[in-house]
Structures are given as C-alpha cells and as structure tokens.
Design a protein around this motif. Structure first.
Motif, PDB file in Angstrom:
ATOM      1  N   SER A  71       0.832  -1.214   0.000  1.00 33.77           N
ATOM      2  CA  SER A  71       0.000   0.000   0.000  1.00 33.77           C
ATOM      3  C   SER A  71       0.862   1.256   0.000  1.00 33.77           C
ATOM      4  O   SER A  71       0.571   2.227  -0.719  1.00 33.77           O
ATOM      5  CB  SER A  71      -0.924  -0.013   1.224  1.00 33.77           C
ATOM      6  N   SER A  72       1.930   1.239   0.813  1.00 35.53           N
ATOM      7  CA  SER A  72       2.829   2.405   0.848  1.00 35.53           C
ATOM      8  C   SER A  72       3.502   2.603  -0.510  1.00 35.53           C
ATOM      9  O   SER A  72       3.594   3.747  -1.000  1.00 35.53           O
ATOM     10  CB  SER A  72       3.889   2.211   1.931  1.00 35.53           C
ATOM     11  N   PHE A  73       3.951   1.519  -1.115  1.00 37.04           N
ATOM     12  CA  PHE A  73       4.594   1.633  -2.428  1.00 37.04           C
ATOM     13  C   PHE A  73       3.596   2.119  -3.471  1.00 37.04           C
ATOM     14  O   PHE A  73       3.929   2.939  -4.330  1.00 37.04           O
ATOM     15  CB  PHE A  73       5.175   0.278  -2.843  1.00 37.04           C
ATOM     16  N   ARG A  74       2.363   1.613  -3.403  1.00 41.11           N
ATOM     17  CA  ARG A  74       1.334   2.017  -4.363  1.00 41.11           C
ATOM     18  C   ARG A  74       1.054   3.503  -4.258  1.00 41.11           C
ATOM     19  O   ARG A  74       0.935   4.203  -5.272  1.00 41.11           O
ATOM     20  CB  ARG A  74       0.063   1.204  -4.109  1.00 41.11           C
ATOM     21  N   ASP A  75       0.924   4.016  -3.031  1.00 41.44           N
ATOM     22  CA  ASP A  75       0.663   5.447  -2.857  1.00 41.44           C
ATOM     23  C   ASP A  75       1.843   6.286  -3.350  1.00 41.44           C
ATOM     24  O   ASP A  75       1.661   7.324  -3.994  1.00 41.44           O
ATOM     25  CB  ASP A  75       0.395   5.751  -1.374  1.00 41.44           C
ATOM     26  N   TRP A  76       3.060   5.796  -3.056  1.00 43.09           N
ATOM     27  CA  TRP A  76       4.248   6.556  -3.489  1.00 43.09           C
ATOM     28  C   TRP A  76       4.379   6.558  -5.008  1.00 43.09           C
ATOM     29  O   TRP A  76       4.643   7.604  -5.613  1.00 43.09           O
ATOM     30  CB  TRP A  76       5.494   5.926  -2.860  1.00 43.09           C
ATOM     31  N   ILE A  77       4.167   5.420  -5.649  1.00 43.77           N
ATOM     32  CA  ILE A  77       4.304   5.337  -7.104  1.00 43.77           C
ATOM     33  C   ILE A  77       3.194   6.122  -7.787  1.00 43.77           C
ATOM     34  O   ILE A  77       3.384   6.701  -8.870  1.00 43.77           O
ATOM     35  CB  ILE A  77       4.325   3.865  -7.568  1.00 43.77           C
ATOM     36  N   SER A  78       2.001   6.193  -7.146  1.00 44.85           N
ATOM     37  CA  SER A  78       0.896   6.965  -7.734  1.00 44.85           C
ATOM     38  C   SER A  78       1.205   8.456  -7.702  1.00 44.85           C
ATOM     39  O   SER A  78       0.958   9.184  -8.679  1.00 44.85           O
ATOM     40  CB  SER A  78      -0.403   6.675  -6.970  1.00 44.85           C
ATOM     41  N   SER A  79       1.763   8.922  -6.580  1.00 49.73           N
ATOM     42  CA  SER A  79       2.125  10.345  -6.500  1.00 49.73           C
ATOM     43  C   SER A  79       3.266  10.673  -7.462  1.00 49.73           C
ATOM     44  O   SER A  79       3.283  11.743  -8.082  1.00 49.73           O
ATOM     45  CB  SER A  79       2.527  10.701  -5.064  1.00 49.73           C
ATOM     46  N   LEU A  80       4.203   9.737  -7.614  1.00 44.52           N
ATOM     47  CA  LEU A  80       5.293   9.948  -8.572  1.00 44.52           C
ATOM     48  C   LEU A  80       4.754   9.976  -9.997  1.00 44.52           C
ATOM     49  O   LEU A  80       5.228  10.757 -10.839  1.00 44.52           O
ATOM     50  CB  LEU A  80       6.335   8.839  -8.417  1.00 44.52           C
ATOM     51  N   LEU A  81       3.760   9.150 -10.282  1.00 44.01           N
ATOM     52  CA  LEU A  81       3.158   9.130 -11.623  1.00 44.01           C
ATOM     53  C   LEU A  81       2.448  10.454 -11.912  1.00 44.01           C
ATOM     54  O   LEU A  81       2.541  10.969 -13.045  1.00 44.01           O
ATOM     55  CB  LEU A  81       2.182   7.968 -11.740  1.00 44.01           C
ATOM     56  N   LYS A  82       1.751  11.005 -10.915  1.00 40.28           N
ATOM     57  CA  LYS A  82       1.064  12.281 -11.132  1.00 40.28           C
ATOM     58  C   LYS A  82       2.065  13.375 -11.518  1.00 40.28           C
ATOM     59  O   LYS A  82       1.807  14.182 -12.411  1.00 40.28           O
ATOM     60  CB  LYS A  82       0.314  12.683  -9.855  1.00 40.28           C
ATOM     61  N   TRP A  83       3.222  13.369 -10.825  1.00 41.07           N
ATOM     62  CA  TRP A  83       4.248  14.339 -11.184  1.00 41.07           C
ATOM     63  C   TRP A  83       4.796  14.067 -12.576  1.00 41.07           C
ATOM     64  O   TRP A  83       5.037  14.997 -13.361  1.00 41.07           O
ATOM     65  CB  TRP A  83       5.384  14.278 -10.150  1.00 41.07           C
ATOM     66  N   SER A  84       4.999  12.790 -12.920  1.00 43.28           N
ATOM     67  CA  SER A  84       5.577  12.417 -14.211  1.00 43.28           C
ATOM     68  C   SER A  84       4.658  12.807 -15.365  1.00 43.28           C
ATOM     69  O   SER A  84       5.132  13.218 -16.436  1.00 43.28           O
ATOM     70  CB  SER A  84       5.847  10.910 -14.246  1.00 43.28           C
ATOM     71  N   LEU A  85       3.343  12.652 -15.172  1.00 39.27           N
ATOM     72  CA  LEU A  85       2.409  12.987 -16.246  1.00 39.27           C
ATOM     73  C   LEU A  85       2.451  14.485 -16.567  1.00 39.27           C
ATOM     74  O   LEU A  85       2.109  14.888 -17.689  1.00 39.27           O
ATOM     75  CB  LEU A  85       0.989  12.585 -15.836  1.00 39.27           C
ATOM     76  N   GLY A  86       2.881  15.304 -15.611  1.00 36.39           N
ATOM     77  CA  GLY A  86       2.999  16.738 -15.864  1.00 36.39           C
ATOM     78  C   GLY A  86       4.404  17.166 -16.224  1.00 36.39           C
ATOM     79  O   GLY A  86       4.627  18.347 -16.519  1.00 36.39           O
ATOM     80  N   HIS A  87       5.372  16.252 -16.188  1.00 39.42           N
ATOM     81  CA  HIS A  87       6.776  16.579 -16.497  1.00 39.42           C
ATOM     82  C   HIS A  87       7.349  15.493 -17.428  1.00 39.42           C
ATOM     83  O   HIS A  87       8.316  14.809 -17.098  1.00 39.42           O
ATOM     84  CB  HIS A  87       7.611  16.671 -15.216  1.00 39.42           C
ATOM     85  N   LYS A  88       6.712  15.362 -18.566  1.00 44.99           N
ATOM     86  CA  LYS A  88       7.087  14.284 -19.498  1.00 44.99           C
ATOM     87  C   LYS A  88       8.495  14.470 -20.034  1.00 44.99           C
ATOM     88  O   LYS A  88       9.209  13.475 -20.288  1.00 44.99           O
ATOM     89  CB  LYS A  88       6.064  14.223 -20.643  1.00 44.99           C
ATOM     90  N   ARG A  89       8.951  15.694 -20.226  1.00 43.58           N
ATOM     91  CA  ARG A  89      10.301  15.919 -20.754  1.00 43.58           C
ATOM     92  C   ARG A  89      11.368  15.467 -19.761  1.00 43.58           C
ATOM     93  O   ARG A  89      12.394  14.902 -20.165  1.00 43.58           O
ATOM     94  CB  ARG A  89      10.481  17.400 -21.088  1.00 43.58           C
ATOM     95  N   TRP A  90      11.124  15.718 -18.482  1.00 47.75           N
ATOM     96  CA  TRP A  90      12.077  15.258 -17.477  1.00 47.75           C
ATOM     97  C   TRP A  90      12.177  13.732 -17.464  1.00 47.75           C
ATOM     98  O   TRP A  90      13.272  13.173 -17.322  1.00 47.75           O
ATOM     99  CB  TRP A  90      11.670  15.773 -16.090  1.00 47.75           C
ATOM    100  N   ILE A  91      11.050  13.076 -17.613  1.00 47.86           N
ATOM    101  CA  ILE A  91      11.043  11.604 -17.665  1.00 47.86           C
ATOM    102  C   ILE A  91      11.831  11.134 -18.877  1.00 47.86           C
ATOM    103  O   ILE A  91      12.613  10.174 -18.805  1.00 47.86           O
ATOM    104  CB  ILE A  91       9.600  11.078 -17.704  1.00 47.86           C
ATOM    105  N   GLY A  92      11.650  11.829 -20.004  1.00 43.79           N
ATOM    106  CA  GLY A  92      12.390  11.455 -21.202  1.00 43.79           C
ATOM    107  C   GLY A  92      13.888  11.598 -21.014  1.00 43.79           C
ATOM    108  O   GLY A  92      14.674  10.721 -21.415  1.00 43.79           O
ATOM    109  N   LEU A  93      14.309  12.706 -20.385  1.00 46.38           N
ATOM    110  CA  LEU A  93      15.738  12.932 -20.140  1.00 46.38           C
ATOM    111  C   LEU A  93      16.314  11.874 -19.195  1.00 46.38           C
ATOM    112  O   LEU A  93      17.428  11.384 -19.386  1.00 46.38           O
ATOM    113  CB  LEU A  93      15.962  14.326 -19.566  1.00 46.38           C
TER     114      LEU A  93
END
Length: 617
Positions: free
Chosen positions: A106-128
């Motif tokens: 559950s802790s990992f799921r919540d952490w990965i979900s919050s990281l995904l929300k940030w990633s969806l708004g910073h696609k260029r950083w993910i690409g780099l």
C-alpha cells in the motif's frame, strides 16, 4: 504461476468490495480473462521463433522453449478453470489486522501513484532521465564490464594435456615421455585417473604424428578440491612444462560442446602470398601474447618439420638413363614402403609393408647412397645426380578458400573470450589490410557470433509477431506500441545485473532476454487494459492512468516478486552445471526489477503522449 496470481488477486479485490465468492470470481474473470489470454499468447509467441529455427543454438535451447510453451499453456488452462473453481468455493476475507506485506504494498502504491502524477505533468524530465539511464547502461559495454562468450565454462572435472615433442622423436621415445608425464600427474592428490594416447591427438586440430601425445586427466569432484578445473589446469601449465623440458605442453579444460582441445579463441589467417601470411601470423601471435588474460598462444605452422631435401639435377639424371618416375618410386619404396601386398590368417587380413631396413635409412649418407638401376641395368647412386641435405618443412599444409592459411589459437583466463577477441582485432585489423591478409573467426568465437545473430534475429521476430498479435487483439496500432515500450527497460536492467554480477553475455543469458520480452510485456498489458476500461467508462486521461497504476500495482508486484524470488537460487547456485543457468537467472532478476519500476511510470506517460496525439489527429 503468474496467471493464477493475477486471477486470485483480482478475485480478492472484488471480495473487498463486499461481493460473495461466486459473484467475485465471476466478475473478476470477466474483467481479467481477456487480459490473461492476451498475456499467454504473447508469452508463447516469444518462444516460437527459437523453437522453429534450425541452428546450433536452436538445437541446444529447443527443448527448454518447448517445455516453457507447454507450461504456459497449461497454466492458462488452470487459471481459467481450476483456480476460479477453488476461489468461488473457498475464498474468504480474514478480518485480521493488515499484514506487513500489505502495508508495504500500500505504501509503495501510494508513493508510485504520487510519482506518476508528477511524471504525467513533467514528461520531458522523464524522457531525459530515461535517455541518461540508457546511455549509462550501454556505456558498460565499451568500458569492459560486460563480456561475451558462446557458453559459460562448466567445471567438468576433466582436462586434456596435449604434448608436442621434438619432431625427430620416435614413437617409443614419445611413449616414454608420456609415461613420465603420467607419473608426474598421478602424484597430484586432485588427479583421480588418466588415459593416454600416443602418436595422435583428437579434437579440432587432431593430427597423427609420432611426436604427439594426449593425456585425458580426470579430477576428483569440485567439492574435494580448492580450485576450479580451469584454474587448476592453468596452475599446472608451467611446472609441467618445466618438468618435460623437451616438450611443448598445452592444457585444455573439458567443455560441454565440441572438443576439449579446441582453444577459446581461434582465427584463420589467409592471403594470396605465403610469405605475407607467415609474416603477419608472427605479428598476430606477438599481439595476442601481449593481451592480458590470454594464455597458450600458438600458430598451427609450429616450428617446422625436419626433413631430408633431395634436389635433382634433371640433366644429369637424363644423361645417366634415369627418369623422374623411376627415381620417385624407388625413394618411396625405400623410405616409406609399399603395403600393396596382404597377408591373410584366420579370416583376418594384414598389410605387408616392404621398405628398406632401418639400418639403411638412418642418416643422410644412407639416403645419398641409395642405388637406382637405369635402362641398361647399371646401378647409379643418388648422390651422382642429386644434392641431398637436411632442412625443415612446414608442420602441416593449410589452405582456406584456396589460399595459404595459418591458424592462430589462444586460451583465456580471468577475462571472457569476447573481450580478448575484440581487443585483438582492434590491434591487428589495420596491419592485416596492409599485408593483404584476411582474418576469419572460427571455433567457439564463430559459434558465439552465430548464436548472437540467431538469438538477435529470434528476438526481433518475437517482437514483430508479438506486436502484430496485440494489434489484432486491441484492434489498433497505438496500444501495442505502448506495451512494447516497456521491453527496453528490461534489457537495461538485465545488462546492469550482468555487469554487477560479473557474468558474461552467452546464449543462456540471451534466452533470459527473450523470456523477459514476454514477462515484462505482461505488466504493461495489465496497465493498458485497465486504463482503456477506465476511459471507456468516461474517466479522463490522468485519472484513468493513475487508477490503473493503483489497481494493478499489487498484482504486478506479486508476479514480479514471485519471478525474482524464484530466480535467486538459479542466479547464485554453485553446484554442477550451475554456470549454465547463472546468467539466465541474473538477466531475469535485473530485467524484472528495473522494468517493473519503470513500467509503472514510463508506460502511462507514453500512453498519454500517444493517445493525445491520436485524439488530436
């Protein structure tokens, strides 16, 4: 067990919604059934190219692939029949405090979900970040962290000792030297027993000659000695060579394939000019000797064979009434003999060799005094019309593609054969072009090159077939591409695991890469299917992707952990033949670990990018 894990996890998710076991099982299968079938089809397609091709690699791995395909198929049948039967009857929620594992998930799921929300708004950083990680991992190859070999060295508790004695030695003297070597080896506590052959050697460079001998040495099991067969043979090389002063000694650990006398690295050097080939071969030998980790470097030309050279003066020979045919046949009969006559006894036939007695062919003077009878019945000695002298001739005549050739061979220790070969070719290619010589890889290095080509082609064909199969299942071109985008991450993780563990890339590690294609695609399929369901129900893009990660994190983690934990014993095993499977285990562990994490982030980002473009179009 992946299919069963996904079904059971989905059933319990529906049970947590308050449904009864039968209804929860039915709804879970309706929701996940097509996805499981898709995953199974993808996994089966991955292994088909290897099983259906005809090559040495396919012959080695075909049975393995066949077992995997049948196991996957029957696991699908069990997941769609037996598992639902059991969950509908015996599934129930336990009203207990949440377990430690569930809390961590559950802790990992919540952490990965919050990281995904940030990633969806910073696609260029993910690409780099992805590009930087790819460059970093790929740089391990030129830096020498990843070696190449056809098959890993397996401790067979056997090695061969090949003895090359002086060329003018007799068979009896060779046998005496071989017996001397036997006595020296049998004094070693690690030696169990041995078999000796005198007068010929076996293997890829097998020859028949009185000056050759081969001793096949059987050692005690690995548990009863302190070092591997390869290290033990390397340790014996110098003291045995020092003990047998007049002999050249080479030691070859036994291998699972081919001959035990085949060197780790072999090249055929050939060209139009004999002198150029000889000169460049000597340069190549010195270059190979200068590479750290190479041992027992040699050329097939050797030191030359002592011989008696007879140079005939044709004018004198004709004046004395002799012909070249007459002289040649007489020399052959006197020195080599004629075995045209047969002797039969008790239904057994024996060759009768007729030639001059040993006392008449011992020295060069004996050859010079050989007599020939001309057409007038006059006896004429060889020295009257020919010059007889001692000289040296080639050890053996080699040709490749109708050109003079020499074979260069070397063993390696402490490094992979691929690393040594790459460094050698880098040093000699320019000089080879200047000398007009060509270098052809042979032996295990050629097998490795061919196997890499076969496995690479099989992987490419697997990717194409997998993509086309998903296009038919999804009825579009974009979702399969999103799923395929997860595969490179598994390869990066596999390479990283090989570098950390110090394992070379061989055909079994390549098989692990093929397995990863299907295993990793499964996680992406689970995410894409759930995201499509959420969007079909009217959810917006970011919410659908975030929910798909939340809902599928637990089954993805469970299947990944079951695979990784199952492969840990394979990766760290040290028993008999474990070297064959270590690479496969490390590849799957590294690939699953890295790809599981990156798939939960990068696949949703790619899904959003490609579907947004599709919507815009």
């Amino acid at each position: 067990v992946d299919d069963a894990i996904v079904v059971i996890e989905n059933v319990f998710r529906h049970l947590e919604m308050g449904k009864k076991p039968l209804q929860a099982t039915s709804d879970a299968l309706k929701e996940i059934g097509v996805t499981i079938v898709t995953v199974t089809i993808v996994l089966i397609i991955v292994f088909l190219p290897i099983a259906l091709t005809s090559s040495l690699v396919s012959d080695i791995l075909r049975q393995f692939c066949g077992v995997i395909v049948f196991a996957i198929f029957f696991s699908l049948v069990a997941a769609l029949t037996l598992v639902p039967l059991l969950t509908s009857r015996y599934s129930k929620l336990e009203n207990k405090k949440e377990r430690w594992f569930d809390m961590q998930v559950s802790s990992f799921r919540d952490w990965i979900s919050s990281l995904l929300k940030w990633s969806l708004g910073h696609k260029r950083w993910i690409g780099l970040i992805v590009i930087a990680l790819t460059v970093l991992v790929c740089s391990l190859f030129p830096m020498g962290f990843i070696g190449f070999e056809f098959m890993p060295d397996v401790d067979q508790s056997e090695f061969n000792v090949v003895m090359e004695m002086p060329k003018d030695i007799s068979l009896e003297e060779s046998s005496a030297l071989a017996a001397k070597a036997e006595a020296w080896l049998m004094q070693k506590p690690e030696v169990k027993h041995l078999i000796t052959k005198v007068g010929f050697t076996t293997g890829g460079d097998g020859q028949d000659a009185p000056y050759l001998a081969e001793i096949m040495v059987k050692l005690v099991p690995p548990s009863e000695r302190e070092m591997s067969t390869e290290r033990y043979a390397t340790m014996l090389q110098k003291p045995l060579s020092d003990y047998l002063i007049n002999s050249r000694v080479r030691l070859y650990p036994a291998t699972l394939h081919g001959s035990g006398n085949n060197a780790d690295i072999q090249y055929i050097i050939y060209g139009n000019n004999v002198d150029s080939v000889a000169s460049f071969s000597n340069f190549a030998l010195k270059t190979m000797q200068s590479i750290p980790g190479t041992i027992q470097q040699q050329l097939s030309s050797g030191d030359g064979m002592p011989e008696v050279e007879v140079v005939v003066d044709r004018d004198k020979m004709s004046a004395l009434g002799l012909t070249l045919d007459n002289v040649g046949l007489t020399l052959q009969l006197a020195l080599q003999g004629n075995d045209a006559m047969k002797y039969m006894e008790n239904n057994h036939e024996y060759d009768i060799n007729i030639r001059a007695d040993r006392d008449f062919r011992k020295t060069i003077e004996d050859v010079s005094s050989l007599s020939f009878m001309n057409s007038k019945g006059v006896l004429i000695s060889l020295e009257q019309f020919a010059e007889v002298c001692l000289g040296t001739g080639p050890n053996k005549l080699e040709r490749y593609n109708r050109n003079p050739a020499v074979t260069l061979s070397s063993n390696v220790t402490g490094i992979s054969s691929g690393q040594a070969s790459s460094e050698f070719l880098d040093r000699v290619q320019e000089r080879a072009q200047i000398a007009g010589c060509s270098i052809e890889t042979t032996g295990d290095m050629k097998s490795m090159s061919d196997s890499m080509g076969v496995m690479g082609g099989a992987m490419l064909l697997s990717l194409i077939l997998m993509y086309l199969a998903m296009v038919l299942l999804y009825n579009n071109w974009i979702d399969p591409f999103v799923v395929m985008f997860s595969i490179p991450f598994s390869i990066l993780g596999a390479i990283l695991a090989l570098a950390i563990s110090g394992t070379s890339l061989n055909i079994y590690a390549m098989l692990g890469l093929v397995m990863l294609i299907g295993l990793v695609a499964k996680n992406a399929i689970l995410l894409v299917d759930f995201a499509n369901e959420q969007r079909a129900q009217g959810a917006d893009m970011d919410f659908a992707l975030t929910e798909s990660v939340k809902m599928r994190t637990r089954p993805i983690l469970m299947t990944a952990l079951s695979t990784i934990i199952g492969m840990i014993p394979v990766a760290i095993a040290s028993g008999s033949g474990a070297e064959l499977r270590n690479g496969l285990g490390w590849v799957i562990i590294g690939g699953m670990a890295l790809s599981t994490f990156l798939t939960l982030i990068v696949v949703p980002v790619m899904y959003k990018i490609l579907h947004r473009k599709k919507k815009t179009a």
